[in-house]
Write an enzyme that holds these catalytic residues in place. Structure first.
Site, PDB file in Angstrom:
ATOM      1  N   HIS A 151       0.825  -1.226   0.000  1.00 55.49           N
ATOM      2  CA  HIS A 151       0.000   0.000   0.000  1.00 55.49           C
ATOM      3  C   HIS A 151       0.856   1.271   0.000  1.00 55.49           C
ATOM      4  CE1 HIS A 151       0.909  -0.864   4.208  1.00 55.49           C
ATOM      5  NE2 HIS A 151       0.844   0.443   4.406  1.00 55.49           N
ATOM      6  N   HIS A 182      28.032  -4.239 -11.395  1.00 55.89           N
ATOM      7  CA  HIS A 182      29.027  -4.838 -10.484  1.00 55.89           C
ATOM      8  C   HIS A 182      28.466  -5.988  -9.644  1.00 55.89           C
ATOM      9  CE1 HIS A 182      31.931  -1.111 -10.297  1.00 55.89           C
ATOM     10  NE2 HIS A 182      31.477  -1.342 -11.523  1.00 55.89           N
ATOM     11  N   GLY A 238      11.169   1.264   0.567  1.00 57.88           N
ATOM     12  CA  GLY A 238      11.989   0.345  -0.239  1.00 57.88           C
ATOM     13  C   GLY A 238      12.766  -0.622   0.644  1.00 57.88           C
ATOM     14  N   ILE A 239      12.875  -0.284   1.923  1.00 57.09           N
ATOM     15  CA  ILE A 239      13.718  -1.072   2.822  1.00 57.09           C
ATOM     16  C   ILE A 239      13.117  -2.444   3.140  1.00 57.09           C
ATOM     17  CG2 ILE A 239      14.808  -1.168   5.109  1.00 57.09           C
ATOM     18  CD1 ILE A 239      16.019   0.980   3.313  1.00 57.09           C
ATOM     19  N   GLY A 240      11.889  -2.436   3.636  1.00 54.66           N
ATOM     20  CA  GLY A 240      11.266  -3.708   3.994  1.00 54.66           C
ATOM     21  C   GLY A 240      11.195  -4.637   2.790  1.00 54.66           C
ATOM     22  N   CYS A 276       7.774  -0.249  -1.836  1.00 52.66           N
ATOM     23  CA  CYS A 276       7.019  -0.125  -0.589  1.00 52.66           C
ATOM     24  C   CYS A 276       7.189   1.320  -0.139  1.00 52.66           C
ATOM     25  CB  CYS A 276       7.462  -1.163   0.448  1.00 52.66           C
ATOM     26  SG  CYS A 276       9.102  -0.937   1.149  1.00 52.66           S
TER      27      CYS A 276
END
Ligand code: RB5
Length: 153
Positions: A9, A99, A69-71, A66
């Site tokens: 969401h 890389h 972006g972390i979770g 999200c």
């Protein structure tokens, strides 16, 4: 390339923008949800769905959104073969592929604006793994950690 997109969401608005704005890239965009209807939905569910699509060969790369972006990146990286990271700048978005063989770009719908997000997504999709010996050696070491951990159960 087949590119899966998914969002909880917190990321659904940006995901929808990306679906529209990346339509001209020539890549096949696969929308794996969510629809944002449930403000209590959980990012691991969408991260898992997208990661499994890549693991199972349904998609080549993914873009996962999200709130931060972390979770999404933490969850996606739990699936074997997934190399996911947040990249909110174009240098990281293409260098992560060149890389580190990044296969999932994670974005924060509450962090980054649409225009920079589109540029990051284009940088990510336009990049290829360099294949240079030092990069291949490092990715092989990452895969060795993954294999070791899965054997450890
Ligand atoms: C959801 O409110 C939010 O916590 C989630 O989208 C994400 O930011 C987690 O990392």
């Amino acid at each position: 390339m087949r590119v899966a997109l998914a969002a909880d969401h917190g990321g659904v608005q940006l995901r929808d923008e990306l679906l529209n704005r990346l339509a001209d890239t020539g890549h096949e965009l696969i929308d794996l949800g969510g629809d944002g209807a449930d403000p209590t939905d959980d990012y691991p569910d969408f991260a898992r769905r997208l990661a499994l699509a890549i693991r199972d060969g349904v998609a080549d790369r993914g873009i996962l959104v999200c709130g931060s972006g972390i979770g999404a990146s933490v969850a996606a990286n739990k699936v074997r073969g997934i190399r996911a990271a947040v990249a909110h700048d174009t240098y990281s978005a293409h260098q992560g592929v060149e890389h580190d063989d990044l296969n999932v770009l994670c974005l924060g719908g509450r962090v980054i604006g649409v225009e920079p997000a589109v540029e990051c997504a284009r940088a990510f999709l336009g990049a290829s793994f360099s294949g240079a010996e030092r990069h291949a050696r490092r990715v092989a070491k990452v895969l060795a950690i993954e294999a070791e951990e899965s054997r450890a159960g």
